[in-house]
Design a protein around this motif. Structure first.
Motif, PDB file in Angstrom:
ATOM      1  N   MET A   1       0.820  -1.211   0.000  1.00 26.61           N
ATOM      2  CA  MET A   1       0.000   0.000   0.000  1.00 26.61           C
ATOM      3  C   MET A   1       0.862   1.272   0.000  1.00 26.61           C
ATOM      4  O   MET A   1       0.643   2.185   0.793  1.00 26.61           O
ATOM      5  CB  MET A   1      -0.966  -0.001   1.200  1.00 26.61           C
ATOM      6  N   GLY A   2       1.871   1.284  -0.839  1.00 27.17           N
ATOM      7  CA  GLY A   2       2.676   2.491  -1.014  1.00 27.17           C
ATOM      8  C   GLY A   2       3.746   2.710   0.032  1.00 27.17           C
ATOM      9  O   GLY A   2       4.372   3.771   0.068  1.00 27.17           O
ATOM     10  N   ALA A   3       3.978   1.740   0.893  1.00 28.77           N
ATOM     11  CA  ALA A   3       5.031   1.870   1.919  1.00 28.77           C
ATOM     12  C   ALA A   3       5.685   0.486   2.096  1.00 28.77           C
ATOM     13  O   ALA A   3       5.171  -0.507   1.603  1.00 28.77           O
ATOM     14  CB  ALA A   3       4.424   2.338   3.234  1.00 28.77           C
ATOM     15  N   THR A   4       6.809   0.470   2.804  1.00 27.76           N
ATOM     16  CA  THR A   4       7.453  -0.817   3.109  1.00 27.76           C
ATOM     17  C   THR A   4       7.554  -0.940   4.615  1.00 27.76           C
ATOM     18  O   THR A   4       7.972   0.014   5.292  1.00 27.76           O
ATOM     19  CB  THR A   4       8.864  -0.879   2.480  1.00 27.76           C
ATOM     20  N   THR A   5       7.181  -2.083   5.153  1.00 30.00           N
ATOM     21  CA  THR A   5       7.188  -2.232   6.620  1.00 30.00           C
ATOM     22  C   THR A   5       8.575  -1.894   7.162  1.00 30.00           C
ATOM     23  O   THR A   5       9.602  -2.312   6.616  1.00 30.00           O
ATOM     24  CB  THR A   5       6.780  -3.652   7.057  1.00 30.00           C
ATOM     25  N   VAL A   6       8.581  -1.146   8.267  1.00 30.02           N
ATOM     26  CA  VAL A   6       9.837  -0.556   8.750  1.00 30.02           C
ATOM     27  C   VAL A   6      10.709  -1.588   9.465  1.00 30.02           C
ATOM     28  O   VAL A   6      11.935  -1.441   9.506  1.00 30.02           O
ATOM     29  CB  VAL A   6       9.531   0.679   9.629  1.00 30.02           C
TER      30      VAL A   6
ATOM     31  N   HIS B   1      11.554  -3.161  20.995  1.00 32.75           N
ATOM     32  CA  HIS B   1      12.734  -3.151  20.133  1.00 32.75           C
ATOM     33  C   HIS B   1      12.441  -3.039  18.647  1.00 32.75           C
ATOM     34  O   HIS B   1      13.373  -3.015  17.835  1.00 32.75           O
ATOM     35  CB  HIS B   1      13.576  -4.401  20.428  1.00 32.75           C
ATOM     36  N   SER B   2      11.172  -2.972  18.295  1.00 32.36           N
ATOM     37  CA  SER B   2      10.825  -2.761  16.889  1.00 32.36           C
ATOM     38  C   SER B   2      11.293  -1.364  16.465  1.00 32.36           C
ATOM     39  O   SER B   2      11.493  -0.487  17.300  1.00 32.36           O
ATOM     40  CB  SER B   2       9.300  -2.862  16.769  1.00 32.36           C
ATOM     41  N   LYS B   3      11.459  -1.177  15.150  1.00 29.73           N
ATOM     42  CA  LYS B   3      11.860   0.152  14.643  1.00 29.73           C
ATOM     43  C   LYS B   3      10.710   1.136  14.622  1.00 29.73           C
ATOM     44  O   LYS B   3      10.896   2.316  14.349  1.00 29.73           O
ATOM     45  CB  LYS B   3      12.363  -0.009  13.209  1.00 29.73           C
ATOM     46  N   ILE B   4       9.511   0.650  14.877  1.00 30.39           N
ATOM     47  CA  ILE B   4       8.330   1.512  14.799  1.00 30.39           C
ATOM     48  C   ILE B   4       8.417   2.589  15.901  1.00 30.39           C
ATOM     49  O   ILE B   4       8.998   2.352  16.967  1.00 30.39           O
ATOM     50  CB  ILE B   4       7.051   0.644  14.912  1.00 30.39           C
ATOM     51  N   ASP B   5       7.826   3.776  15.640  1.00 27.97           N
ATOM     52  CA  ASP B   5       8.036   4.899  16.568  1.00 27.97           C
ATOM     53  C   ASP B   5       6.881   5.104  17.549  1.00 27.97           C
ATOM     54  O   ASP B   5       6.688   6.203  18.069  1.00 27.97           O
ATOM     55  CB  ASP B   5       8.332   6.190  15.784  1.00 27.97           C
ATOM     56  N   TYR B   6       6.087   4.062  17.783  1.00 31.52           N
ATOM     57  CA  TYR B   6       5.031   4.134  18.805  1.00 31.52           C
ATOM     58  C   TYR B   6       4.706   2.705  19.221  1.00 31.52           C
ATOM     59  O   TYR B   6       5.153   1.741  18.571  1.00 31.52           O
ATOM     60  CB  TYR B   6       3.769   4.824  18.244  1.00 31.52           C
ATOM     61  N   SER B   7       3.945   2.596  20.328  1.00 36.12           N
ATOM     62  CA  SER B   7       3.467   1.271  20.736  1.00 36.12           C
ATOM     63  C   SER B   7       1.943   1.310  20.702  1.00 36.12           C
ATOM     64  O   SER B   7       1.345   2.314  21.109  1.00 36.12           O
ATOM     65  CB  SER B   7       3.941   0.959  22.156  1.00 36.12           C
ATOM     66  N   ILE B   8       1.329   0.240  20.237  1.00 45.65           N
ATOM     67  CA  ILE B   8      -0.146   0.199  20.280  1.00 45.65           C
ATOM     68  C   ILE B   8      -0.632  -0.370  21.615  1.00 45.65           C
ATOM     69  O   ILE B   8      -1.826  -0.472  21.849  1.00 45.65           O
ATOM     70  CB  ILE B   8      -0.749  -0.607  19.099  1.00 45.65           C
TER      71      ILE B   8
ATOM     72  N   THR C   1       4.712  -3.525  10.371  1.00 49.65           N
ATOM     73  CA  THR C   1       4.940  -2.262  11.074  1.00 49.65           C
ATOM     74  C   THR C   1       5.086  -1.072  10.125  1.00 49.65           C
ATOM     75  O   THR C   1       5.972  -1.043   9.277  1.00 49.65           O
ATOM     76  CB  THR C   1       6.236  -2.365  11.904  1.00 49.65           C
ATOM     77  N   PHE C   2       4.246  -0.084  10.334  1.00 46.41           N
ATOM     78  CA  PHE C   2       4.357   1.180   9.617  1.00 46.41           C
ATOM     79  C   PHE C   2       4.489   2.308  10.637  1.00 46.41           C
ATOM     80  O   PHE C   2       3.759   2.335  11.635  1.00 46.41           O
ATOM     81  CB  PHE C   2       3.133   1.394   8.721  1.00 46.41           C
ATOM     82  N   THR C   3       5.421   3.209  10.382  1.00 45.73           N
ATOM     83  CA  THR C   3       5.652   4.332  11.306  1.00 45.73           C
ATOM     84  C   THR C   3       4.494   5.332  11.226  1.00 45.73           C
ATOM     85  O   THR C   3       3.669   5.272  10.302  1.00 45.73           O
ATOM     86  CB  THR C   3       6.941   5.091  10.909  1.00 45.73           C
TER      87      THR C   3
END
Ligand code: URP
Ligand code: ZN
Ligand code: ZN
Length: 457
Positions: A66-71, A407-414, A316-318
């Motif tokens: 969808m136009g992005a690559t998982t981080v 430790h994921s590269k994502i910049d938030y936690s759900i 994961t998407f930022t």
């Protein structure tokens, strides 16, 4: 002996018992209540559980979508996995439309091999099924892949398979003994609802869920399971989110269909109120989050064995990537993180809060995925001769699942509002430490591709 883990409580799908466990050359070589304390490394696990390494059967590392690559690439994604007690991920190799299945597997291995810090296996996610590709399946099985995902939705994203193709794969699955995985949502209904909402200017995150109501999943799951029954095929429904879908799975299992179901932690512990928050788009995944009654129904499904596994759908998407759809929910890349938080959440919310047995946790997160995807007996069990994929789990370790603790590269936690009690503190992959007393000690590229063998259904 290379490694000795002493004084822990070993957990299997049926038993918990005190024993020491010895490891040599990457394999479990001894399980005993009286082991001489001689090894290059001796770890005292007194008061801790010793679990078979988790297998996450559903991840999307470095996936263009969808136009992005998982981080999370294969390095960061598997580091996160190891901190969460997962020692093998099974990632989806997405077929580029002009590539064969074997070429797709080669593409994914080229991404994963230099980076993985845990072991990994692959499914093929089919986007363009032809009769020629069906002829290739025996070679794919020889190459170590025994599972193929087909998508009922995502027509516009180019992933959809129609019912005829799904039926055709199910026919072959019976002949060749592989597993068809199905993303079950009714595409035409959800496309019609999306169009209606967009035309009415209803573009906020809550309309993602409103465009994909429970009925869309329940109907599609029923259709998939009916086709599996008709063909006598082997079918596994991925990321199940609704009580309606679960009822269909129960019904078709009772009718004797060879069918299996997976749910994800987010469908167990989060609900659709999240879409009303200012950062509602962080929670956009498909199928969407549902109501609290669905959460509880899915827990029931895990307790009564209607559901077979828990997978994370780690995708994961930022925030910046999610912002592609800040004015329009249809443009938000779909997916949420989960690989690091699955086992801790199942322990805190399942074992502690709902009195699930820790044996069942181990069955759902290690033994069942190993058996269904052809990794057993090498993976998924603490047994002599199996890979020494071992997790020491401290039931008293408390951790807030905030971004800075993960430790994921994502910049938030759900899962910011969740503080779990019970965390993995050591993770060994084939006897080598990747996480040691909550410190990362792994090595990029040290993980291995696991060649799946034909599963027994
Ligand atoms: O929203 C999701 N689930 N993203 C990943 C792709 C899929 O359908 O599993
Ligand atoms: Zn899916
Ligand atoms: Zn997925």
């Amino acid at each position: 002996m290379d490694l000795l883990i002493k004084n822990g409580i070993l957990v299997t799908p049926t038993d918990c018992f005190k024993a020491d466990i010895g490891v040599d050359e990457g394999k479990i070589v001894a399980i005993s209540s009286k082991m001489p304390a001689e090894a290059d490394d001796v770890v005292d696990a007194k008061g801790k559980y010793v679990l078979p390494g988790g297998i996450d059967p559903h991840t999307h590392m470095e996936m263009p979508f969808m136009g992005a690559t998982t981080v999370d690439d294969f390095e960061y994604g598997t580091i996160a996995a190891a901190f969460g007690g997962v020692t093998t991920i099974i990632d989806f190799a997405i077929q580029p439309k002009d590539k064969t299945f074997l070429e797709t597997i080669a593409l994914w291995k080229a991404k994963a091999d230099p980076k993985v810090v845990t072991d990994y296996a692959l499914h093929v996610a089919v986007t363009n099924l032809t009769e020629d590709l069906i002829k290739e399946i025996p070679d794919v099985q020889k190459a170590g892949v025994q599972s193929f995902k087909l998508f009922m939705p995502y027509r516009k994203e180019g992933l959809m398979s129609d019912d005829g193709r799904i039926f055709r794969m199910l026919e072959e699955s019976r002949k060749l003994n592989f597993l068809v995985q199905l993303h079950a949502e009714n595409n035409s209904i959800l496309e019609m609802l999306i169009e209606r909402n967009v035309n009415a200017g209803k573009l906020s995150a809550e309309y993602h869920a409103k465009s994909r109501p429970n009925y869309c999943e329940g109907e599609a799951i029923n259709r998939g399971l009916a086709m599996a029954h008709a063909t006598n095929g082997n079918l596994y429904i991925v990321h199940m989110s609704t009580k309606e879908g679960l009822m269909e799975l129960r019904r078709w299992k009772m009718m004797g269909a060879n069918v299996f179901g997976e749910t994800c932690p987010h469908y167990l512990v989060l609900n659709d109120e999240k879409y009303l928050s200012p950062k509602g788009r962080r929670y956009i995944m498909s199928p969407p989050l549902r109501g609290k009654a669905d959460n509880e129904a899915l827990w029931d499904g895990l307790f009564d064995h209607s559901l077979d596994t828990v997978g994370t759908d780690h995708c994961t998407f930022t925030d910046a990537q999610k912002d592609l759809g800040k004015d329009n929910f249809t443009k938000v890349p779909n997916g949420v993180p989960g690989v690091e938080t699955m086992i801790p959440l199942l322990y805190s919310e399942g074992v502690r809060r709902r009195k699930m047995s820790i044996n069942r946790l181990v069955e759902m997160t290690a033994l069942n995925p190993a058996k269904l995807f052809g990794l057993y007996p090498r993976k998924g069990t603490l047994n002599i001769g199996s890979d020494a994929d071992i997790v020491i789990f401290d039931p008293d370790f408390e951790l807030q699942l905030s971004r800075e603790n993960l430790h994921s590269k994502i910049d938030y936690s759900i899962y910011e509002e969740f503080t779990v009690k019970g965390m993995p503190t050591y993770t060994f992959v084939r006897g080598k430490p990747v996480v040691y007393n909550r410190e990362y000690v792994g090595k990029k590229g040290s993980g291995k591709y696991v060649h799946a063998i034909k599963p027994q259904f």
